[in-house]
Design a protein around this motif. Structure first.
Motif, PDB file in Angstrom:
ATOM      1  N   ASP A  18       0.861  -1.367   0.088  1.00 54.59           N
ATOM      2  CA  ASP A  18       0.143  -0.337   0.004  1.00 54.59           C
ATOM      3  C   ASP A  18       0.832   1.113   0.038  1.00 54.59           C
ATOM      4  O   ASP A  18       2.087   1.100   0.087  1.00 54.59           O
ATOM      5  N   HIS A  19       0.284   2.381  -0.287  1.00 54.42           N
ATOM      6  CA  HIS A  19       0.824   3.571  -0.270  1.00 54.42           C
ATOM      7  C   HIS A  19       2.085   3.858  -1.251  1.00 54.42           C
ATOM      8  O   HIS A  19       3.078   4.356  -1.019  1.00 54.42           O
ATOM      9  N   ILE A  20       1.639   3.099  -2.211  1.00 57.03           N
ATOM     10  CA  ILE A  20       2.705   3.244  -3.366  1.00 57.03           C
ATOM     11  C   ILE A  20       2.467   4.746  -4.228  1.00 57.03           C
ATOM     12  O   ILE A  20       1.445   5.013  -4.285  1.00 57.03           O
ATOM     13  N   THR A  21       3.480   5.256  -4.766  1.00 61.56           N
ATOM     14  CA  THR A  21       3.408   6.650  -5.639  1.00 61.56           C
ATOM     15  C   THR A  21       2.349   5.963  -6.644  1.00 61.56           C
ATOM     16  O   THR A  21       2.609   5.093  -7.372  1.00 61.56           O
ATOM     17  N   ALA A  22       1.581   7.061  -6.894  1.00 62.95           N
ATOM     18  CA  ALA A  22       0.617   6.680  -8.255  1.00 62.95           C
ATOM     19  C   ALA A  22       1.253   6.473  -9.338  1.00 62.95           C
ATOM     20  O   ALA A  22       2.215   7.064  -9.637  1.00 62.95           O
ATOM     21  N   ASN A  23       0.540   5.740 -10.161  1.00 65.59           N
ATOM     22  CA  ASN A  23       1.090   5.214 -11.458  1.00 65.59           C
ATOM     23  C   ASN A  23       2.688   4.438 -11.517  1.00 65.59           C
ATOM     24  O   ASN A  23       3.024   4.425 -12.420  1.00 65.59           O
ATOM     25  N   ARG A  24       2.911   3.763 -10.269  1.00 63.59           N
ATOM     26  CA  ARG A  24       4.185   3.168 -10.151  1.00 63.59           C
ATOM     27  C   ARG A  24       4.308   1.630  -9.994  1.00 63.59           C
ATOM     28  O   ARG A  24       5.135   0.842 -10.150  1.00 63.59           O
ATOM     29  N   SER A  25       2.761   1.288  -9.822  1.00 62.84           N
ATOM     30  CA  SER A  25       2.633  -0.169  -9.535  1.00 62.84           C
ATOM     31  C   SER A  25       3.000  -1.048 -10.621  1.00 62.84           C
ATOM     32  O   SER A  25       3.761  -2.357 -10.340  1.00 62.84           O
ATOM     33  N   LEU A  26       2.794  -0.806 -11.761  1.00 60.43           N
ATOM     34  CA  LEU A  26       3.374  -1.494 -12.913  1.00 60.43           C
ATOM     35  C   LEU A  26       4.818  -2.088 -12.951  1.00 60.43           C
ATOM     36  O   LEU A  26       5.064  -2.898 -13.195  1.00 60.43           O
ATOM     37  N   ASN A  27       5.557  -0.757 -12.509  1.00 64.42           N
ATOM     38  CA  ASN A  27       7.095  -0.964 -12.266  1.00 64.42           C
ATOM     39  C   ASN A  27       7.367  -2.196 -11.234  1.00 64.42           C
ATOM     40  O   ASN A  27       8.150  -2.972 -11.338  1.00 64.42           O
ATOM     41  N   ILE A  28       6.682  -2.292 -10.052  1.00 64.81           N
ATOM     42  CA  ILE A  28       6.761  -2.893  -9.230  1.00 64.81           C
ATOM     43  C   ILE A  28       6.530  -4.433  -9.536  1.00 64.81           C
ATOM     44  O   ILE A  28       7.218  -5.278  -9.240  1.00 64.81           O
ATOM     45  N   LEU A  29       5.159  -4.517  -9.962  1.00 65.01           N
ATOM     46  CA  LEU A  29       5.011  -5.951 -10.513  1.00 65.01           C
ATOM     47  C   LEU A  29       6.038  -6.454 -11.743  1.00 65.01           C
ATOM     48  O   LEU A  29       6.455  -7.604 -11.857  1.00 65.01           O
ATOM     49  N   ASN A  30       6.649  -5.641 -12.516  1.00 65.83           N
ATOM     50  CA  ASN A  30       7.503  -5.982 -13.304  1.00 65.83           C
ATOM     51  C   ASN A  30       8.867  -6.375 -12.796  1.00 65.83           C
ATOM     52  O   ASN A  30       9.476  -7.440 -12.837  1.00 65.83           O
ATOM     53  N   MET A  31       9.147  -5.655 -11.649  1.00 63.66           N
ATOM     54  CA  MET A  31      10.247  -6.336 -10.608  1.00 63.66           C
ATOM     55  C   MET A  31      10.063  -7.685 -10.135  1.00 63.66           C
ATOM     56  O   MET A  31      11.082  -8.337  -9.902  1.00 63.66           O
ATOM     57  N   LEU A  32       8.854  -7.580  -9.505  1.00 66.73           N
ATOM     58  CA  LEU A  32       8.220  -8.895  -8.948  1.00 66.73           C
ATOM     59  C   LEU A  32       8.267 -10.173 -10.039  1.00 66.73           C
ATOM     60  O   LEU A  32       7.734 -11.331  -9.685  1.00 66.73           O
ATOM     61  N   LYS A  33       8.295  -9.800 -11.342  1.00 66.90           N
ATOM     62  CA  LYS A  33       8.265 -10.706 -12.533  1.00 66.90           C
ATOM     63  C   LYS A  33       6.688 -11.354 -12.152  1.00 66.90           C
ATOM     64  O   LYS A  33       6.464 -12.616 -12.379  1.00 66.90           O
ATOM     65  N   LEU A  34       5.640 -10.255 -12.078  1.00 67.59           N
ATOM     66  CA  LEU A  34       4.554 -10.610 -11.768  1.00 67.59           C
ATOM     67  C   LEU A  34       3.770  -9.841 -13.228  1.00 67.59           C
ATOM     68  O   LEU A  34       4.077  -8.692 -13.443  1.00 67.59           O
ATOM     69  N   PRO A  35       2.656 -10.256 -13.623  1.00 68.42           N
ATOM     70  CA  PRO A  35       1.685 -11.639 -13.390  1.00 68.42           C
ATOM     71  C   PRO A  35       2.330 -12.839 -13.858  1.00 68.42           C
ATOM     72  O   PRO A  35       3.173 -12.718 -14.868  1.00 68.42           O
ATOM     73  N   ASP A  36       2.141 -13.748 -13.314  1.00 71.58           N
ATOM     74  CA  ASP A  36       2.829 -15.152 -13.650  1.00 71.58           C
ATOM     75  C   ASP A  36       1.323 -16.112 -13.927  1.00 71.58           C
ATOM     76  O   ASP A  36       0.545 -15.698 -13.761  1.00 71.58           O
ATOM     77  N   ASP A  37       1.524 -17.431 -14.306  1.00 72.58           N
ATOM     78  CA  ASP A  37       0.498 -18.339 -14.416  1.00 72.58           C
ATOM     79  C   ASP A  37      -0.315 -18.932 -13.281  1.00 72.58           C
ATOM     80  O   ASP A  37      -1.350 -19.261 -13.047  1.00 72.58           O
ATOM     81  N   GLU A  38       0.482 -18.569 -11.955  1.00 71.17           N
ATOM     82  CA  GLU A  38      -0.109 -19.198 -10.908  1.00 71.17           C
ATOM     83  C   GLU A  38      -0.463 -18.052  -9.835  1.00 71.17           C
ATOM     84  O   GLU A  38      -1.403 -18.483  -8.850  1.00 71.17           O
ATOM     85  N   THR A  39      -0.054 -16.882  -9.633  1.00 76.22           N
ATOM     86  CA  THR A  39      -0.503 -15.756  -8.607  1.00 76.22           C
ATOM     87  C   THR A  39      -1.507 -15.032  -9.107  1.00 76.22           C
ATOM     88  O   THR A  39      -1.575 -14.305 -10.224  1.00 76.22           O
ATOM     89  N   ALA A  40      -2.551 -14.722  -8.200  1.00 73.45           N
ATOM     90  CA  ALA A  40      -3.659 -13.921  -8.502  1.00 73.45           C
ATOM     91  C   ALA A  40      -3.272 -12.562  -7.931  1.00 73.45           C
ATOM     92  O   ALA A  40      -2.685 -12.340  -6.910  1.00 73.45           O
ATOM     93  N   ILE A  41      -3.320 -11.609  -8.675  1.00 73.02           N
ATOM     94  CA  ILE A  41      -2.927 -10.227  -8.254  1.00 73.02           C
ATOM     95  C   ILE A  41      -4.253  -9.139  -8.610  1.00 73.02           C
ATOM     96  O   ILE A  41      -4.910  -9.045  -9.438  1.00 73.02           O
TER      97      ILE A  41
END
Length: 153
Positions: A18-41
């Motif tokens: 929570d409290h991620i700077t607006a419009n930065r969540s996709l960068n974080i998902l990329n770093m976490l290598k998400l989405p993948d075939d098994e993880t619900a996000i």
């Protein structure tokens, strides 16, 4: 629920960022290598926040972040809150804290820096500015900003 409220399903086990700077969540998902075939996000982008004006939120079902991922996350979202959920309960809430020195998380953007050679040397950076983030290489003194850091993930 009023028209201005957003209802998002609770997760049984996993992580909420929570409290991620607006419009930065996709960068974080990329770093976490998400989405993948098994993880619900679940991702909320640019939602209203009384504290921040606008923010992003990420819910990751069935996965807790590793320490390596948290070390990277703090560079992308230094003001974020990390919540660990187990059996629908928030068992741990952590406010991320950017240290004054970062070691072995990112690589210097200077291709001639000694850390980019075959020498066995730690990649060390001083945090010059926390908001917006600016790092300075301990060896060559190259400065790196958010875009330089984010591009490594």
């Amino acid at each position: 629920m009023t028209k201005s409220e957003l209802k998002v399903k609770r997760i049984k086990n996993g992580t909420v960022i929570d409290h991620i700077t607006a419009n930065r969540s996709l960068n974080i998902l990329n770093m976490l290598k998400l989405p993948d075939d098994e993880t619900a996000i679940m991702v909320a982008i640019n939602v209203e926040s009384s504290d921040m004006g606008r923010k992003d939120i990420i819910k990751i079902e069935g996965r807790e972040l590793s320490q390596d991922e948290v070390d990277k996350l703090v560079l992308l979202a230094p003001q974020a809150t990390l919540n660990i959920i187990r059996d629908y309960q928030n068992i741990r809430k952590s406010h991320l804290h950017l240290m004054d020195e970062i070691t072995d998380v990112v690589t210097c953007s200077n291709p001639n820096c000694i850390t980019n050679s075959n020498e066995p040397i730690q990649k060390r950076f001083a945090v010059q500015n926390k908001q917006p983030i600016t790092l300075r290489c301990y060896y060559c003194e190259r400065t790196m900003e958010y875009d330089d850091i984010e591009s490594q993930f």
